[in-house]
Design a protein around this motif. Structure first.
Motif, short mmCIF file in Angstrom:
data_model
loop_
_atom_site.label_atom_id
_atom_site.label_comp_id
_atom_site.label_asym_id
_atom_site.label_seq_id
_atom_site.Cartn_x
_atom_site.Cartn_y
_atom_site.Cartn_z
N ARG A 40 7.46 9.00 1.44
CA ARG A 40 7.52 7.14 1.34
C ARG A 40 6.48 6.69 2.41
O ARG A 40 5.54 5.86 2.24
CB ARG A 40 8.71 6.69 1.94
N ASP A 41 6.35 7.21 3.84
CA ASP A 41 5.50 6.93 4.70
C ASP A 41 4.04 7.23 4.41
O ASP A 41 3.14 6.55 4.68
CB ASP A 41 5.87 7.60 6.11
N MET A 42 3.97 8.51 3.90
CA MET A 42 2.58 8.75 3.38
C MET A 42 1.85 7.79 2.39
O MET A 42 0.86 7.45 2.39
CB MET A 42 2.50 10.11 3.07
N ARG A 43 2.90 7.43 1.56
CA ARG A 43 2.50 6.68 0.53
C ARG A 43 2.10 5.32 1.06
O ARG A 43 1.18 4.44 0.49
CB ARG A 43 3.57 6.37 -0.69
N ALA A 44 3.00 4.79 1.79
CA ALA A 44 2.62 3.44 2.56
C ALA A 44 1.22 3.53 3.30
O ALA A 44 0.44 2.61 3.23
CB ALA A 44 3.79 3.05 3.36
N GLY A 45 1.05 4.68 4.01
CA GLY A 45 -0.26 4.82 4.66
C GLY A 45 -1.39 4.68 3.73
O GLY A 45 -2.37 3.84 4.23
N ARG A 46 -1.39 5.40 2.57
CA ARG A 46 -2.40 5.54 1.82
C ARG A 46 -2.40 3.96 0.93
O ARG A 46 -3.77 3.64 0.82
CB ARG A 46 -2.06 6.31 0.69
N GLU A 47 -1.46 3.40 0.75
CA GLU A 47 -1.35 2.23 0.11
C GLU A 47 -2.18 1.05 1.32
O GLU A 47 -2.87 0.08 0.64
CB GLU A 47 -0.27 1.51 -0.35
N ARG A 48 -1.62 1.19 2.26
CA ARG A 48 -2.36 0.36 3.37
C ARG A 48 -3.89 0.39 3.47
O ARG A 48 -4.61 -0.58 3.50
CB ARG A 48 -1.91 0.55 4.69
N SER A 51 -2.46 18.54 10.54
CA SER A 51 -1.52 18.41 9.45
C SER A 51 -0.78 17.07 9.28
O SER A 51 -0.26 16.78 10.49
CB SER A 51 -0.41 19.56 9.86
N ASP A 52 -0.85 16.58 8.06
CA ASP A 52 -0.31 15.22 8.10
C ASP A 52 1.19 15.33 8.45
O ASP A 52 1.95 14.60 8.92
CB ASP A 52 -0.48 14.78 6.65
N PHE A 53 1.97 16.49 7.92
CA PHE A 53 3.45 16.56 7.90
C PHE A 53 3.74 16.86 9.45
O PHE A 53 4.66 15.96 10.08
CB PHE A 53 3.98 17.57 7.21
N LEU A 59 -2.48 6.04 11.86
CA LEU A 59 -3.25 7.04 11.86
C LEU A 59 -3.15 7.85 10.48
O LEU A 59 -3.88 8.64 10.10
CB LEU A 59 -3.35 7.87 13.24
N LEU A 60 -2.05 7.74 9.82
CA LEU A 60 -1.74 8.32 8.55
C LEU A 60 -2.53 7.82 7.56
O LEU A 60 -2.77 6.85 7.22
CB LEU A 60 -0.10 8.21 8.22
N PRO A 61 -3.15 8.80 6.65
CA PRO A 61 -2.96 10.38 6.80
C PRO A 61 -3.86 10.85 7.79
O PRO A 61 -5.21 10.32 7.74
CB PRO A 61 -3.23 10.64 5.42
N VAL A 62 -3.62 11.63 8.80
CA VAL A 62 -4.47 12.31 9.77
C VAL A 62 -5.73 13.05 9.10
O VAL A 62 -6.63 13.37 9.52
CB VAL A 62 -3.93 12.64 11.02
N SER A 63 -5.15 13.62 7.91
CA SER A 63 -6.01 14.46 7.39
C SER A 63 -7.41 13.82 6.74
O SER A 63 -8.36 14.53 6.66
CB SER A 63 -5.52 15.51 6.12
N ALA A 64 -7.33 12.69 6.56
CA ALA A 64 -8.27 11.98 6.24
C ALA A 64 -9.54 11.50 7.53
O ALA A 64 -10.31 10.97 7.30
CB ALA A 64 -8.02 10.59 5.42
#
Length: 322
Positions: A26-34, A177-179, A220-225
């Motif tokens: 959920r949080d990763m999806r929210a970061g990408r949507e932001r 690592s994002d996780f 900062l999420l996703p940090v991998s980006a």
């Protein structure tokens, strides 16, 4: 009985694991949507693709984000420190979302890329606000393209002098690592979040302060980006500026009016370095903030007011299109 207990333990672990997985997704999806909602665009330049976002109307201000940022962090920092009446142009630096790392990158090349971005946007001249690690390329832009710069603001800047550098094992474990990064800021934020965000040791945080720290760390999420740009900042750009000589950064050649904003208790970008930087830039002045650490917690309004007054006094007339 022991078998039942063992099964209950396994069941409990499975339930907790599933809940953690759901929250992480959920949080990763929210970061990408932001990031997607920020309305970024991409321009092609001689230095590769540059992603940027724009907000507001008025005199153009090029906002240069800090470490582990991107155009989205630029918009967030501008919202905290730049008031209405200005057009914010927030690019991603090399290695950050939408702006790939070019071959043989340098801070000087990044500064030249800003000039190419302004060309693409038909902007002759702009003010530049550099935050933290973004101060390196903001300063290089002032040196290399003085005709394109009307005013320079450096907020909690990296500057020559002493300063902490993140050990490589910490970067490798937490920021690749994002996780792992997500789990750290989600479950251990009171312990880890403060030092990472530049909160002074022992500072008591208000609920608003805690929300701001949580917002910045989550942004900062996703940090991998952001890992390529962050590695460049941590191991090339920041040490290069901390240990800079006059030939590396000829501060004396900066003729543009400049404002340096620095909190006296910043543990990341030391206040003593900011004071020395003001002495190096001929037409610079210091806005010393009495507290708040690297994020200027609790002082956003006075910082915003100081920057607005400085910009309004130095960029009275709008630039002409190229």
């Amino acid at each position: 009985m022991a078998d039942v207990l063992f099964v209950l333990i396994l069941l409990g672990i499975a339930v907790v694991g599933a809940a953690v997985a759901v929250r992480y997704r959920r949080d990763m999806r929210a970061g990408r949507e932001r990031i997607e909602r920020s309305g970024s665009r991409v321009v092609r330049t001689d230095y590769g693709s540059i992603a940027y976002a724009r907000a507001g109307e008025g005199y153009p201000v090029l906002v240069v984000h800090g470490n582990a940022g991107g155009f989205d962090q630029g918009l967030l920092l501008a919202d905290w420190t730049i008031g209405p009446g200005f057009q914010v142009i927030a690019p991603s630096r090399f290695g950050y979302p939408g702006s790939p790392m070019p071959p043989d990158p340098s801070v000087a090349m990044q500064a030249d890329a800003y000039a190419s971005l302004l060309d693409a946007l038909a902007i002759e001249q702009a003010a530049v606000v550099g935050y933290s690690a973004g101060s390196a390329s903001a300063i290089q832009f002032a040196v290399r393209h003085p005709e394109r710069l009307s005013a320079l603001v450096l907020v909690e800047p990296v500057a020559p002098g002493k300063g902490p550098v993140m050990p490589k094992p910490i970067f490798t474990v937490f920021f690749k690592s994002d996780f792992i990064y997500w789990a750290t800021i989600t479950f251990f934020q009171p312990i880890i979040g403060g030092p990472w965000a530049g909160v002074p040791p022992g500072k008591r945080l208000t609920p608003k302060d805690k929300a701001d720290v949580r917002m910045l760390l989550s942004s900062l999420l996703p940090v991998s980006a952001r890992v390529d740009g962050s590695a460049f900042d941590i191991y090339v750009s920041t040490p290069g500026l901390l240990n800079a000589t006059e030939s590396d950064y000829p501060f004396g050649r900066i003729g543009t009016p400049a404002l340096v904003v620095s909190a006296v208790d910043d543990p990341l970008a030391l206040h003593e370095n900011a004071r020395a930087l003001v002495e190096k830039i001929p037409n610079a002045r210091l806005q010393a903030v009495p507290g708040g650490g690297h994020m200027l917690l609790g002082h956003h309004e006075e910082v915003r007011q100081g920057i607005m007054e400085f910009l309004r006094s130095t960029v009275a007339s709008p630039p002409q299109p190229r």
